[in-house]
Design a protein around this motif. Sequence first.
Motif, PDB file in Angstrom:
ATOM      1  N   CYS A  93      77.686  -0.460  36.708  1.00  0.00           N
ATOM      2  CA  CYS A  93      76.800  -1.379  36.014  1.00  0.00           C
ATOM      3  C   CYS A  93      77.408  -2.778  36.025  1.00  0.00           C
ATOM      4  O   CYS A  93      78.577  -2.942  35.690  1.00  0.00           O
ATOM      5  N   SER A 142      76.644  -5.255  34.220  1.00  0.00           N
ATOM      6  CA  SER A 142      76.724  -5.947  32.933  1.00  0.00           C
ATOM      7  C   SER A 142      78.186  -6.134  32.557  1.00  0.00           C
ATOM      8  O   SER A 142      78.970  -5.178  32.590  1.00  0.00           O
ATOM      9  N   CYS A 177      79.400  -3.721  30.019  1.00  0.00           N
ATOM     10  CA  CYS A 177      79.197  -2.291  30.215  1.00  0.00           C
ATOM     11  C   CYS A 177      80.155  -1.733  31.269  1.00  0.00           C
ATOM     12  O   CYS A 177      81.198  -1.195  30.931  1.00  0.00           O
ATOM     13  N   CYS A 237      72.715   0.113  34.523  1.00  0.00           N
ATOM     14  CA  CYS A 237      72.378   1.455  34.076  1.00  0.00           C
ATOM     15  C   CYS A 237      71.071   1.451  33.287  1.00  0.00           C
ATOM     16  O   CYS A 237      70.401   2.465  33.217  1.00  0.00           O
ATOM     17  N   CYS A 295      71.196  -3.724  29.943  1.00  0.00           N
ATOM     18  CA  CYS A 295      72.346  -4.265  30.661  1.00  0.00           C
ATOM     19  C   CYS A 295      71.906  -5.384  31.604  1.00  0.00           C
ATOM     20  O   CYS A 295      72.627  -6.370  31.768  1.00  0.00           O
TER      21      CYS A 295
HETATM   22 ZN   LIG Z   1      75.208  -0.764  31.731  1.00  0.00          ZN
END
Ligand SMILES: [Zn+2]
Length: 67
Positions: A35, A37, A40, A52, A56
């Motif tokens: 991911c 982000s 994250c 994900c 995010c």
């Molecule tokens: Zn994520």
Amino acid sequence: MADFADIAADRQQQINDTALQARRQVVKLQPTGECRSPLCGLELDNPKALFCNSQCALDHEKEMRRG
Ligand SMILES: [Zn+2]
């Protein structure tokens, strides 16, 4: 009544905004299997996925906007 110079300036501003948006979309993230982000970093089942979940994606967008 707006004169032609003002109209032209408005039009130019719109073009600039559109170009900016287009350029932002061209700078694409490469999927890494995790991911993207910054908050994250979860490992993803889909190797082509960037995030994900949509939260995010939003988090990432916020980070990008902040710089
Ligand atoms: Zn994520």
